[in-house]
Design a protein around this motif. Sequence first.
Motif, PDB file in Angstrom:
ATOM      1  N   UNK A   8      16.559   3.603 137.002  1.00 24.60           N
ATOM      2  CA  UNK A   8      16.868   3.797 135.596  1.00 24.60           C
ATOM      3  C   UNK A   8      15.911   4.834 135.018  1.00 24.60           C
ATOM      4  N   UNK A   9      16.455   5.816 134.349  1.00 28.62           N
ATOM      5  CA  UNK A   9      15.691   6.886 133.692  1.00 28.62           C
ATOM      6  C   UNK A   9      14.839   7.667 134.698  1.00 28.62           C
ATOM      7  N   UNK A  10      15.508   8.175 135.720  1.00 34.89           N
ATOM      8  CA  UNK A  10      14.822   8.983 136.738  1.00 34.89           C
ATOM      9  C   UNK A  10      14.120  10.162 136.081  1.00 34.89           C
ATOM     10  N   UNK A  11      12.944  10.480 136.608  1.00 40.52           N
ATOM     11  CA  UNK A  11      12.170  11.580 136.069  1.00 40.52           C
ATOM     12  C   UNK A  11      11.216  11.171 134.961  1.00 40.52           C
ATOM     13  N   UNK A  12      11.251   9.909 134.573  1.00 37.31           N
ATOM     14  CA  UNK A  12      10.347   9.391 133.558  1.00 37.31           C
ATOM     15  C   UNK A  12       9.402   8.385 134.206  1.00 37.31           C
ATOM     16  N   UNK A  13       8.145   8.461 133.831  1.00 39.42           N
ATOM     17  CA  UNK A  13       7.138   7.581 134.428  1.00 39.42           C
ATOM     18  C   UNK A  13       7.228   6.185 133.848  1.00 39.42           C
ATOM     19  N   UNK A  14       6.608   5.242 134.548  1.00 37.09           N
ATOM     20  CA  UNK A  14       6.549   3.870 134.060  1.00 37.09           C
ATOM     21  C   UNK A  14       5.787   3.761 132.745  1.00 37.09           C
ATOM     22  N   UNK A  15       4.973   4.765 132.433  1.00 38.22           N
ATOM     23  CA  UNK A  15       4.188   4.755 131.199  1.00 38.22           C
ATOM     24  C   UNK A  15       4.945   5.332 130.004  1.00 38.22           C
ATOM     25  N   UNK A  16       6.185   5.738 130.229  1.00 36.89           N
ATOM     26  CA  UNK A  16       6.997   6.277 129.133  1.00 36.89           C
ATOM     27  C   UNK A  16       7.235   5.205 128.088  1.00 36.89           C
ATOM     28  N   UNK A  17       7.282   5.637 126.844  1.00 41.14           N
ATOM     29  CA  UNK A  17       7.509   4.746 125.711  1.00 41.14           C
ATOM     30  C   UNK A  17       9.003   4.491 125.579  1.00 41.14           C
ATOM     31  N   UNK A  18       9.386   3.247 125.258  1.00 41.21           N
ATOM     32  CA  UNK A  18      10.803   2.928 125.046  1.00 41.21           C
ATOM     33  C   UNK A  18      10.993   2.201 123.718  1.00 41.21           C
ATOM     34  N   UNK A  19      12.194   2.343 123.200  1.00 47.59           N
ATOM     35  CA  UNK A  19      12.668   1.592 122.047  1.00 47.59           C
ATOM     36  C   UNK A  19      14.022   1.030 122.443  1.00 47.59           C
ATOM     37  N   UNK A  20      14.225  -0.234 122.160  1.00 44.59           N
ATOM     38  CA  UNK A  20      15.503  -0.873 122.481  1.00 44.59           C
ATOM     39  C   UNK A  20      16.124  -1.355 121.171  1.00 44.59           C
ATOM     40  N   UNK A  21      17.336  -0.940 120.938  1.00 48.10           N
ATOM     41  CA  UNK A  21      18.081  -1.340 119.745  1.00 48.10           C
ATOM     42  C   UNK A  21      19.320  -2.109 120.189  1.00 48.10           C
ATOM     43  N   UNK A  22      19.553  -3.244 119.556  1.00 49.94           N
ATOM     44  CA  UNK A  22      20.729  -4.054 119.842  1.00 49.94           C
ATOM     45  C   UNK A  22      21.667  -4.050 118.655  1.00 49.94           C
ATOM     46  N   UNK A  23      22.926  -3.799 118.909  1.00 48.68           N
ATOM     47  CA  UNK A  23      23.925  -3.773 117.841  1.00 48.68           C
ATOM     48  C   UNK A  23      24.419  -5.178 117.525  1.00 48.68           C
ATOM     49  N   UNK A  24      24.771  -5.395 116.277  1.00 46.58           N
ATOM     50  CA  UNK A  24      25.280  -6.705 115.855  1.00 46.58           C
ATOM     51  C   UNK A  24      26.590  -7.056 116.552  1.00 46.58           C
ATOM     52  N   UNK A  25      27.335  -6.052 116.883  1.00 49.31           N
ATOM     53  CA  UNK A  25      28.619  -6.268 117.563  1.00 49.31           C
ATOM     54  C   UNK A  25      28.732  -5.276 118.720  1.00 49.31           C
ATOM     55  N   UNK A  26      29.582  -5.597 119.666  1.00 51.44           N
ATOM     56  CA  UNK A  26      29.852  -4.678 120.764  1.00 51.44           C
ATOM     57  C   UNK A  26      30.477  -3.415 120.193  1.00 51.44           C
ATOM     58  N   UNK A  27      30.011  -2.267 120.662  1.00 53.17           N
ATOM     59  CA  UNK A  27      30.527  -0.996 120.152  1.00 53.17           C
ATOM     60  C   UNK A  27      31.967  -0.774 120.599  1.00 53.17           C
ATOM     61  N   UNK A  28      32.806  -0.411 119.663  1.00 54.19           N
ATOM     62  CA  UNK A  28      34.161   0.014 120.004  1.00 54.19           C
ATOM     63  C   UNK A  28      34.066   1.416 120.614  1.00 54.19           C
ATOM     64  N   UNK A  29      35.155   1.914 121.121  1.00 56.08           N
ATOM     65  CA  UNK A  29      35.168   3.271 121.677  1.00 56.08           C
ATOM     66  C   UNK A  29      34.788   4.283 120.599  1.00 56.08           C
ATOM     67  N   UNK A  30      35.329   4.107 119.402  1.00 55.50           N
ATOM     68  CA  UNK A  30      35.027   5.023 118.300  1.00 55.50           C
ATOM     69  C   UNK A  30      33.562   4.904 117.892  1.00 55.50           C
ATOM     70  N   UNK A  31      33.074   3.665 117.745  1.00 58.24           N
ATOM     71  CA  UNK A  31      31.663   3.463 117.400  1.00 58.24           C
ATOM     72  C   UNK A  31      30.748   4.115 118.432  1.00 58.24           C
ATOM     73  N   UNK A  32      31.073   3.942 119.691  1.00 55.50           N
ATOM     74  CA  UNK A  32      30.241   4.501 120.767  1.00 55.50           C
ATOM     75  C   UNK A  32      30.198   6.029 120.676  1.00 55.50           C
ATOM     76  N   UNK A  33      31.321   6.642 120.385  1.00 58.53           N
ATOM     77  CA  UNK A  33      31.351   8.105 120.231  1.00 58.53           C
ATOM     78  C   UNK A  33      30.467   8.548 119.068  1.00 58.53           C
ATOM     79  N   UNK A  34      30.494   7.794 117.991  1.00 60.35           N
ATOM     80  CA  UNK A  34      29.653   8.119 116.830  1.00 60.35           C
ATOM     81  C   UNK A  34      28.180   7.989 117.200  1.00 60.35           C
ATOM     82  N   UNK A  35      27.820   6.898 117.849  1.00 58.39           N
ATOM     83  CA  UNK A  35      26.425   6.687 118.258  1.00 58.39           C
ATOM     84  C   UNK A  35      25.976   7.804 119.196  1.00 58.39           C
ATOM     85  N   UNK A  36      26.801   8.164 120.145  1.00 62.13           N
ATOM     86  CA  UNK A  36      26.460   9.243 121.080  1.00 62.13           C
ATOM     87  C   UNK A  36      26.250  10.554 120.327  1.00 62.13           C
TER      88      UNK A  36
END
Length: 140
Positions: free
Chosen positions: A1-29
């Motif tokens: 996961x995330x090839x090319x990034x070290x284990x010391x890389x900073x991460x942020x994890x965001x969870x959506x209240x609902x599963x993204x629809x296809x349209x929502x996912x396109x907007x997020x992307x």
Amino acid sequence: MFKGFSDHSRIWIYGFERTLSIIDKKIVIRYLDHFIKKWHSYADPIRGVYEILYDQFVIIVAETSISGYSIDSVTKVFKRLKQDYQIDALNHDLVYYKDANGVYALSRNDFQTLLNVDKIDHDTIVFNLTLTMLGVLRAG
């Protein structure tokens, strides 16, 4: 996961209240692609990537050191998604778990109720959105 990034890389994890629809996912992307291309710390560009998992989570990774403003700018993207499209990943009162049927977001109270009636047990996968280092995420 995330090839090319070290284990010391900073991460942020965001969870959506609902599963993204296809349209929502396109907007997020669209929002995240635009953000990642312009992300910087003072005058220096930040080497970052993101991934959407289970159509429920976004993990953002940054290799370089980051200033407070650059960290705040990540949250601003999600505030705009909530404001502009009601795509909410800022509700910190939710607990996310996975079973054979999918990923679910519940309030802490509802999650506790499921625990109390044995609908969720010690074998249930529960997601920890508080991780900050890529190496910890990789370790499971």
